[in-house]
Design a protein around this motif. Structure first.
Motif, PDB file in Angstrom:
ATOM      1  N   VAL A   1       4.812 109.054  16.722  1.00  0.00           N
ATOM      2  CA  VAL A   1       5.083 110.484  16.522  1.00  0.00           C
ATOM      3  C   VAL A   1       6.556 110.818  16.287  1.00  0.00           C
ATOM      4  O   VAL A   1       6.878 111.964  15.964  1.00  0.00           O
ATOM      5  N   SER A   2       7.447 109.840  16.428  1.00  0.00           N
ATOM      6  CA  SER A   2       8.856 110.116  16.119  1.00  0.00           C
ATOM      7  C   SER A   2       9.061 110.629  14.693  1.00  0.00           C
ATOM      8  O   SER A   2       9.893 111.519  14.474  1.00  0.00           O
ATOM      9  N   PRO A   3       8.325 110.108  13.693  1.00  0.00           N
ATOM     10  CA  PRO A   3       8.486 110.665  12.347  1.00  0.00           C
ATOM     11  C   PRO A   3       8.151 112.155  12.248  1.00  0.00           C
ATOM     12  O   PRO A   3       8.588 112.828  11.311  1.00  0.00           O
ATOM     13  N   ASP A   4       7.387 112.666  13.217  1.00  0.00           N
ATOM     14  CA  ASP A   4       7.047 114.088  13.228  1.00  0.00           C
ATOM     15  C   ASP A   4       8.099 114.926  13.941  1.00  0.00           C
ATOM     16  O   ASP A   4       7.982 116.159  14.002  1.00  0.00           O
ATOM     17  N   GLY A   5       9.105 114.274  14.543  1.00  0.00           N
ATOM     18  CA  GLY A   5      10.124 115.011  15.272  1.00  0.00           C
ATOM     19  C   GLY A   5       9.822 115.196  16.741  1.00  0.00           C
ATOM     20  O   GLY A   5      10.481 115.996  17.415  1.00  0.00           O
TER      21      GLY A   5
ATOM     22  N   ALA B   1       6.264 122.843  17.198  1.00  0.00           N
ATOM     23  CA  ALA B   1       7.588 123.145  17.749  1.00  0.00           C
ATOM     24  C   ALA B   1       8.668 122.207  17.232  1.00  0.00           C
ATOM     25  O   ALA B   1       9.855 122.487  17.393  1.00  0.00           O
ATOM     26  N   ALA B   2       8.261 121.101  16.613  1.00  0.00           N
ATOM     27  CA  ALA B   2       9.208 120.041  16.263  1.00  0.00           C
ATOM     28  C   ALA B   2      10.115 120.414  15.097  1.00  0.00           C
ATOM     29  O   ALA B   2       9.763 121.212  14.235  1.00  0.00           O
ATOM     30  N   ASP B   3      11.279 119.805  15.113  1.00  0.00           N
ATOM     31  CA  ASP B   3      12.230 119.873  14.017  1.00  0.00           C
ATOM     32  C   ASP B   3      12.751 118.452  13.823  1.00  0.00           C
ATOM     33  O   ASP B   3      13.359 117.881  14.736  1.00  0.00           O
ATOM     34  N   LYS B   4      12.507 117.860  12.674  1.00  0.00           N
ATOM     35  CA  LYS B   4      12.826 116.451  12.463  1.00  0.00           C
ATOM     36  C   LYS B   4      14.313 116.148  12.513  1.00  0.00           C
ATOM     37  O   LYS B   4      14.717 114.986  12.547  1.00  0.00           O
ATOM     38  N   THR B   5      15.130 117.187  12.551  1.00  0.00           N
ATOM     39  CA  THR B   5      16.578 116.965  12.652  1.00  0.00           C
ATOM     40  C   THR B   5      17.082 117.148  14.086  1.00  0.00           C
ATOM     41  O   THR B   5      18.254 116.929  14.353  1.00  0.00           O
ATOM     42  N   GLU B   6      16.204 117.575  14.986  1.00  0.00           N
ATOM     43  CA  GLU B   6      16.620 117.828  16.374  1.00  0.00           C
ATOM     44  C   GLU B   6      15.606 117.230  17.345  1.00  0.00           C
ATOM     45  O   GLU B   6      14.501 117.741  17.501  1.00  0.00           O
ATOM     46  N   PHE B   7      15.968 116.130  17.974  1.00  0.00           N
ATOM     47  CA  PHE B   7      15.103 115.497  18.950  1.00  0.00           C
ATOM     48  C   PHE B   7      15.648 115.814  20.342  1.00  0.00           C
ATOM     49  O   PHE B   7      16.741 115.370  20.712  1.00  0.00           O
ATOM     50  N   SER B   8      14.901 116.588  21.104  1.00  0.00           N
ATOM     51  CA  SER B   8      15.353 116.929  22.458  1.00  0.00           C
ATOM     52  C   SER B   8      14.195 117.463  23.277  1.00  0.00           C
ATOM     53  O   SER B   8      13.138 117.815  22.736  1.00  0.00           O
ATOM     54  N   CYS B   9      14.418 117.550  24.589  1.00  0.00           N
ATOM     55  CA  CYS B   9      13.408 118.119  25.476  1.00  0.00           C
ATOM     56  C   CYS B   9      13.357 119.639  25.373  1.00  0.00           C
ATOM     57  O   CYS B   9      12.484 120.266  25.965  1.00  0.00           O
ATOM     58  N   SER B  10      14.280 120.217  24.629  1.00  0.00           N
ATOM     59  CA  SER B  10      14.235 121.658  24.376  1.00  0.00           C
ATOM     60  C   SER B  10      13.497 121.984  23.090  1.00  0.00           C
ATOM     61  O   SER B  10      13.188 123.150  22.833  1.00  0.00           O
ATOM     62  N   ARG B  11      13.214 120.970  22.275  1.00  0.00           N
ATOM     63  CA  ARG B  11      12.577 121.188  20.975  1.00  0.00           C
ATOM     64  C   ARG B  11      11.107 120.760  20.997  1.00  0.00           C
ATOM     65  O   ARG B  11      10.207 121.578  20.921  1.00  0.00           O
ATOM     66  N   ALA B  12      10.837 119.450  21.079  1.00  0.00           N
ATOM     67  CA  ALA B  12       9.464 118.942  21.116  1.00  0.00           C
ATOM     68  C   ALA B  12       9.489 117.564  21.755  1.00  0.00           C
ATOM     69  O   ALA B  12       9.983 116.612  21.143  1.00  0.00           O
ATOM     70  N   ALA B  13       8.985 117.458  22.976  1.00  0.00           N
ATOM     71  CA  ALA B  13       9.099 116.197  23.693  1.00  0.00           C
ATOM     72  C   ALA B  13       7.927 115.985  24.652  1.00  0.00           C
ATOM     73  O   ALA B  13       7.333 116.942  25.163  1.00  0.00           O
TER      74      ALA B  13
END
Length: 255
Positions: free
Chosen positions: A191-195, A137-149
């Motif tokens: 895991v931050s590098p994974d988005g 679900a991750a996108d390395k340009t978008e860090f949020s609880c709506s993306r992958a958290a």
């Protein structure tokens, strides 16, 4: 403030207390999750949760004891079949235990091990098990609880200087939540590098079965403000511990 709109959410300990309140609040979002996985040990005894599920097709009640690896694996497989290549957007590690005994006299090895198993080892292994679907679900340009958290529920009782200030002597709970903070910090860096965003949150001293009748706030206030805080999290939030009010705590010093 950003809008909170995860398409899929997995909540542990969702049968009562804060976990059940999280389920209710996610349903109230302007764009509620398409898939809301509500996990608990004994679904047959989770009357209010199963009633909610019967009224809302987005809720899937999942049988999962957080201390049982085979049940964690079965839950991950079930989620994977539902979300597919879209992955899981938000993992909320809410389940935990808090025996209220103070001081060293009532302490036993079993009580310490029980708290660390439920409050530290379990959420970490659940994170490990769900990481592949969170990464999808991750996108390395978008860090949020709506993306992958991943959000781990912690407590101000995990903070050394704060516990010293109020002279709280709960060895098992306080030390296990302190260890969970370390887990959150290490996992965030890995895991931050994974988005994938990873953060901790203190929901306040809430009037629940676990928090007791003397809590400072009710479930509605706690979870409503937690949701607002979730909506505001971003890449810079990873590895931090938040209050339900959105304030950031120093891992060691407290509020």
């Amino acid at each position: 403030m950003c809008t909170l709109s995860p398409k899929s959410v997995f909540i542990t300990g969702a049968n009562r207390g804060l976990g059940l309140e999280f389920v209710k609040h996610f349903l109230r979002l302007a764009n509620p999750p398409t898939h809301l996985f509500a996990a608990c040990r004994k679904p047959d005894q989770a009357t209010e949760l199963t009633q909610l599920a019967s009224e809302n097709g987005s809720i899937r009640v999942v049988k999962m004891d957080v201390t049982q690896d085979e049940e964690i694996a079965a839950a991950v497989a079930e989620v994977g079949k539902v979300v597919g290549d879209d992955g899981l957007n938000l993992l909320l590690n809410n389940a935990g235990v808090n025996q209220q005994e103070q001081g060293i006299e009532p302490l036993t090895r079993e009580k310490m091990n029980y708290h660390f198993d439920c409050n530290v080892t379990a959420p970490l292994l659940i994170c490990k098990a769900f990481l592949p679907t969170l990464r999808r679900a991750a996108d390395k340009t978008e860090f949020s609880c709506s993306r992958a958290a991943i959000i781990n529920l912690s407590s101000t009782l995990s903070l050394i200087n704060y516990v010293n200030k109020i002279n709280d002597l709960r060895y098992p709970y306080n030390s296990s939540k302190c260890a969970l903070n370390m887990v959150t910090d290490i996992l965030a860096r890995e895991v931050s590098p994974d988005g994938v965003l990873v953060a901790g949150i203190h929901p306040g001293w809430v009037r629940t079965d676990m928090g007791g009748p003397n809590g400072m706030i009710d479930k509605e206030e706690s979870i409503s403000k937690c949701m607002n805080t979730f909506a505001a999290l971003n890449k810079d939030s990873s590895g931090l511990l938040y209050s339900y009010t959105g304030d950031i705590f120093d891992w060691n010093s407290g509020p």
